[in-house]
Design a protein around this motif. Structure first.
Motif, PDB file in Angstrom:
ATOM      1  N   ILE A 156       0.884  -1.175   0.213  1.00 46.28           N
ATOM      2  CA  ILE A 156       0.025   0.118   0.288  1.00 46.28           C
ATOM      3  C   ILE A 156       0.930   1.109  -0.139  1.00 46.28           C
ATOM      4  O   ILE A 156       1.016   1.733  -0.864  1.00 46.28           O
ATOM      5  CB  ILE A 156      -1.356  -0.115   1.099  1.00 46.28           C
ATOM      6  CG1 ILE A 156      -2.242  -0.786   1.273  1.00 46.28           C
ATOM      7  CG2 ILE A 156      -1.918   1.290   1.299  1.00 46.28           C
ATOM      8  CD1 ILE A 156      -3.404  -1.439   2.513  1.00 46.28           C
ATOM      9  N   ASP A 157       1.928   1.394   1.163  1.00 43.23           N
ATOM     10  CA  ASP A 157       2.850   2.544   1.245  1.00 43.23           C
ATOM     11  C   ASP A 157       3.081   2.996  -0.174  1.00 43.23           C
ATOM     12  O   ASP A 157       3.488   3.952  -0.705  1.00 43.23           O
ATOM     13  CB  ASP A 157       3.620   2.566   2.170  1.00 43.23           C
ATOM     14  CG  ASP A 157       2.647   2.422   3.879  1.00 43.23           C
ATOM     15  OD1 ASP A 157       2.033   3.566   2.873  1.00 43.23           O
ATOM     16  OD2 ASP A 157       3.481   2.651   4.939  1.00 43.23           O
ATOM     17  N   ALA A 158       3.892   1.381  -0.778  1.00 42.99           N
ATOM     18  CA  ALA A 158       4.639   1.205  -1.818  1.00 42.99           C
ATOM     19  C   ALA A 158       4.041   2.335  -3.076  1.00 42.99           C
ATOM     20  O   ALA A 158       4.145   3.047  -3.565  1.00 42.99           O
ATOM     21  CB  ALA A 158       4.926   0.050  -2.068  1.00 42.99           C
ATOM     22  N   LYS A 159       2.616   1.758  -3.043  1.00 37.19           N
ATOM     23  CA  LYS A 159       2.029   2.477  -3.934  1.00 37.19           C
ATOM     24  C   LYS A 159       1.470   4.024  -4.081  1.00 37.19           C
ATOM     25  O   LYS A 159       2.007   4.661  -4.793  1.00 37.19           O
ATOM     26  CB  LYS A 159       0.413   1.678  -4.423  1.00 37.19           C
ATOM     27  CG  LYS A 159      -0.423   2.220  -5.461  1.00 37.19           C
ATOM     28  CD  LYS A 159       0.243   1.965  -6.765  1.00 37.19           C
ATOM     29  CE  LYS A 159      -1.360   1.535  -7.902  1.00 37.19           C
ATOM     30  NZ  LYS A 159      -0.761   1.526  -9.100  1.00 37.19           N
ATOM     31  N   GLY A 160       0.949   4.236  -2.670  1.00 39.92           N
ATOM     32  CA  GLY A 160       0.907   5.937  -2.095  1.00 39.92           C
ATOM     33  C   GLY A 160       2.193   6.804  -2.112  1.00 39.92           C
ATOM     34  O   GLY A 160       2.376   7.943  -2.778  1.00 39.92           O
ATOM     35  N   VAL A 161       3.295   6.039  -2.170  1.00 38.13           N
ATOM     36  CA  VAL A 161       4.275   6.983  -2.082  1.00 38.13           C
ATOM     37  C   VAL A 161       4.564   7.419  -3.631  1.00 38.13           C
ATOM     38  O   VAL A 161       5.566   8.593  -4.265  1.00 38.13           O
ATOM     39  CB  VAL A 161       6.124   6.043  -1.493  1.00 38.13           C
ATOM     40  CG1 VAL A 161       6.487   5.018  -2.250  1.00 38.13           C
ATOM     41  CG2 VAL A 161       6.523   7.363  -1.097  1.00 38.13           C
ATOM     42  N   ARG A 162       4.099   6.610  -4.368  1.00 36.05           N
ATOM     43  CA  ARG A 162       4.558   6.442  -5.991  1.00 36.05           C
ATOM     44  C   ARG A 162       3.326   7.817  -6.849  1.00 36.05           C
ATOM     45  O   ARG A 162       3.850   8.121  -7.220  1.00 36.05           O
ATOM     46  CB  ARG A 162       4.704   4.937  -6.469  1.00 36.05           C
ATOM     47  CG  ARG A 162       5.839   4.528  -6.732  1.00 36.05           C
ATOM     48  CD  ARG A 162       5.417   3.447  -7.363  1.00 36.05           C
ATOM     49  NE  ARG A 162       6.527   1.915  -6.782  1.00 36.05           N
ATOM     50  CZ  ARG A 162       6.607   1.061  -7.221  1.00 36.05           C
ATOM     51  NH1 ARG A 162       6.007   0.864  -7.598  1.00 36.05           N
ATOM     52  NH2 ARG A 162       8.133   0.123  -6.857  1.00 36.05           N
ATOM     53  N   ALA A 163       2.303   7.916  -5.686  1.00 36.60           N
ATOM     54  CA  ALA A 163       1.163   8.230  -6.254  1.00 36.60           C
ATOM     55  C   ALA A 163       1.029   9.762  -5.923  1.00 36.60           C
ATOM     56  O   ALA A 163       0.437  10.901  -6.297  1.00 36.60           O
ATOM     57  CB  ALA A 163      -0.327   7.624  -5.916  1.00 36.60           C
ATOM     58  N   ALA A 164       2.223  10.185  -4.571  1.00 36.36           N
ATOM     59  CA  ALA A 164       2.250  11.383  -4.449  1.00 36.36           C
ATOM     60  C   ALA A 164       3.169  12.032  -4.570  1.00 36.36           C
ATOM     61  O   ALA A 164       3.947  11.720  -6.230  1.00 36.36           O
ATOM     62  CB  ALA A 164       2.842  10.708  -2.450  1.00 36.36           C
ATOM     63  N   PRO A 165       2.935  12.962  -4.675  1.00 39.14           N
ATOM     64  CA  PRO A 165       3.515  14.048  -6.148  1.00 39.14           C
ATOM     65  C   PRO A 165       5.332  13.617  -5.250  1.00 39.14           C
ATOM     66  O   PRO A 165       6.032  14.662  -6.232  1.00 39.14           O
ATOM     67  CB  PRO A 165       2.911  15.615  -4.558  1.00 39.14           C
ATOM     68  CG  PRO A 165       2.340  15.500  -4.694  1.00 39.14           C
ATOM     69  CD  PRO A 165       2.146  13.865  -3.718  1.00 39.14           C
ATOM     70  N   SER A 166       5.423  13.240  -3.837  1.00 38.01           N
ATOM     71  CA  SER A 166       6.732  13.434  -3.763  1.00 38.01           C
ATOM     72  C   SER A 166       7.070  12.487  -2.257  1.00 38.01           C
ATOM     73  O   SER A 166       6.108  12.226  -1.812  1.00 38.01           O
ATOM     74  CB  SER A 166       7.924  14.612  -3.134  1.00 38.01           C
ATOM     75  OG  SER A 166       7.613  15.451  -2.074  1.00 38.01           O
ATOM     76  N   ALA A 167       7.923  11.397  -2.709  1.00 38.55           N
ATOM     77  CA  ALA A 167       8.201  10.845  -1.367  1.00 38.55           C
ATOM     78  C   ALA A 167       8.612  11.792  -0.132  1.00 38.55           C
ATOM     79  O   ALA A 167       7.546  11.209   1.084  1.00 38.55           O
ATOM     80  CB  ALA A 167       9.913  10.033  -2.254  1.00 38.55           C
ATOM     81  N   PHE A 168       9.125  12.341   0.094  1.00 39.31           N
ATOM     82  CA  PHE A 168       9.077  13.780   1.484  1.00 39.31           C
ATOM     83  C   PHE A 168       7.518  14.031   1.691  1.00 39.31           C
ATOM     84  O   PHE A 168       7.409  14.454   2.414  1.00 39.31           O
ATOM     85  CB  PHE A 168      10.076  14.601   1.172  1.00 39.31           C
ATOM     86  CG  PHE A 168       9.551  16.086   1.971  1.00 39.31           C
ATOM     87  CD1 PHE A 168      10.228  15.750   3.247  1.00 39.31           C
ATOM     88  CD2 PHE A 168       8.422  17.118   1.864  1.00 39.31           C
ATOM     89  CE1 PHE A 168      10.447  16.905   4.577  1.00 39.31           C
ATOM     90  CE2 PHE A 168       8.700  18.216   2.509  1.00 39.31           C
ATOM     91  CZ  PHE A 168       9.770  17.422   4.071  1.00 39.31           C
ATOM     92  N   SER A 169       6.396  14.324   0.369  1.00 47.86           N
ATOM     93  CA  SER A 169       5.664  14.304   0.439  1.00 47.86           C
ATOM     94  C   SER A 169       4.456  13.961   1.437  1.00 47.86           C
ATOM     95  O   SER A 169       3.945  13.516   2.522  1.00 47.86           O
ATOM     96  CB  SER A 169       4.251  15.093  -0.318  1.00 47.86           C
ATOM     97  OG  SER A 169       3.229  15.292  -0.502  1.00 47.86           O
ATOM     98  N   TYR A 170       4.294  12.641   0.579  1.00 51.48           N
ATOM     99  CA  TYR A 170       3.795  11.253   1.545  1.00 51.48           C
ATOM    100  C   TYR A 170       4.531  10.812   3.089  1.00 51.48           C
ATOM    101  O   TYR A 170       3.288  10.463   3.513  1.00 51.48           O
ATOM    102  CB  TYR A 170       3.770  10.082   0.376  1.00 51.48           C
ATOM    103  CG  TYR A 170       3.153   8.418   0.678  1.00 51.48           C
ATOM    104  CD1 TYR A 170       1.903   8.681   0.380  1.00 51.48           C
ATOM    105  CD2 TYR A 170       3.452   7.310   1.751  1.00 51.48           C
ATOM    106  CE1 TYR A 170       1.342   7.674   0.873  1.00 51.48           C
ATOM    107  CE2 TYR A 170       3.019   6.286   1.813  1.00 51.48           C
ATOM    108  CZ  TYR A 170       1.547   6.699   1.426  1.00 51.48           C
ATOM    109  OH  TYR A 170       1.005   5.355   1.997  1.00 51.48           O
ATOM    110  N   PHE A 171       5.646  11.158   3.286  1.00 56.30           N
ATOM    111  CA  PHE A 171       6.227  11.066   4.212  1.00 56.30           C
ATOM    112  C   PHE A 171       6.251  11.469   6.046  1.00 56.30           C
ATOM    113  O   PHE A 171       6.120  10.928   6.010  1.00 56.30           O
ATOM    114  CB  PHE A 171       8.134  10.959   4.371  1.00 56.30           C
ATOM    115  CG  PHE A 171       9.129  11.348   5.463  1.00 56.30           C
ATOM    116  CD1 PHE A 171       9.018  10.338   6.568  1.00 56.30           C
ATOM    117  CD2 PHE A 171       9.470  11.740   6.367  1.00 56.30           C
ATOM    118  CE1 PHE A 171      10.083  10.112   7.619  1.00 56.30           C
ATOM    119  CE2 PHE A 171      10.019  12.328   7.273  1.00 56.30           C
ATOM    120  CZ  PHE A 171      10.498  11.474   7.672  1.00 56.30           C
TER     121      PHE A 171
END
Length: 275
Positions: A156-171
């Protein structure tokens, strides 16, 4: 890029073992986990003012929150029922196979023969630990449930971090959501026990909370750079660090079976690092 993702995962695994050792060494395990997650949320809060909103990833954040809650309950129950050196390899070693299959089917990440071999070696090490001098059925059940939930939130998080504008944003937003909600829920659940634990264990909790930001931040960054089947298995080198911590610092006895299982996990990690 592949080498960078691999190094990020090894560092993430080492930090993750330390975080779990702090939780295991605490008096009340659920209160310890509340301190860790609450600290991570407080530490990351200032970054919310500079991080962009995770547009496109809100659904994944919600799913991750639910699965992480299940994962942490199972984790705490496993640590309450058995030694860290008994249950940690089981919970971490079962996750790569499930993650690899789910990532190949859902994320369409490639599954090569060498990657499959490395993943299977890691999981075989887990089975050795579970078969030879295993924890109780209750502890084993909680550990296996923890492993399944790890696999689910990983994808889920691998999909989410790829869908977010950046890794920093999702983090930033994943730690605000997870850390804040889980800390409040667990603190309310434990009530007076949490207050007592917070008074005596706030320093280790703060340290582990900061380290949680490091370990999962590195993992999310790696998932954005590389394929989940290989990276999720590689992160389980944390098992080696966990066994060493359990032996040297928690003074747990490491049986030959657990040592052999850790060796197989090391072999699988070496295969994955060599790719």
């Amino acid at each position: 890029m592949i080498e960078t993702a691999s190094l990020l995962m090894v560092a993430s695994g080492a930090a993750h073992a330390v975080v779990n050792a702090v939780v295991k060494s605490g008096g009340d395990k659920m209160s310890s986990r509340a301190l860790v997650d609450g600290s991570s949320a407080l530490l990351v809060l200032p970054l919310a003012f500079v991080a962009s909103l995770p547009s496109g990833a809100w659904g994944y954040l919600a799913g991750s929150l639910i699965v992480h809650l299940v994962y942490l309950v199972c984790l705490v129950k496993a640590f309450e029922a058995a030694d860290m050196s008994a249950v940690y390899p089981v919970m971490r070693g079962t996750a790569p196979v499930i993650s690899a299959v789910a990532a190949a089917l859902w994320l369409r990440d490639p599954m090569t023969v060498p990657v499959a071999a490395g993943v299977l070696l890691v999981s075989l090490g887990t089975m050795v630990v579970a078969w030879w001098n295993p924890p109780s059925r209750k502890a084993l059940g909680w550990a296996l449930a923890t492993g399944a939930s790890i696999a689910l939130y990983t994808v889920i998080d691998a999909k989410g971090v790829r869908a977010a504008p950046s890794a920093f944003s999702y983090f930033v937003w994943v730690f605000l959501a997870l850390g804040g909600c889980i800390a409040v829920l667990f603190a309310l659940w434990r009530g007076p026990r949490f207050i007592a634990e917070a008074r005596s264990q706030w320093k280790p909790g703060l340290f582990a909370g900061a380290l949680s930001l490091v370990t999962y931040g590195l993992a999310l960054w790696a998932y954005r750079l590389g394929d989940v089947p290989r990276l999720a298995a590689l992160r389980e080198c944390s098992i080696l660090f966990a066994v060493a911590i359990a032996f040297f610092f928690l003074k747990e006895r490491i049986s030959p079976g657990r040592a052999l299982g850790a060796g197989l996990i090391a072999a699988g990690s070496a295969v994955l690092l060599a790719l």
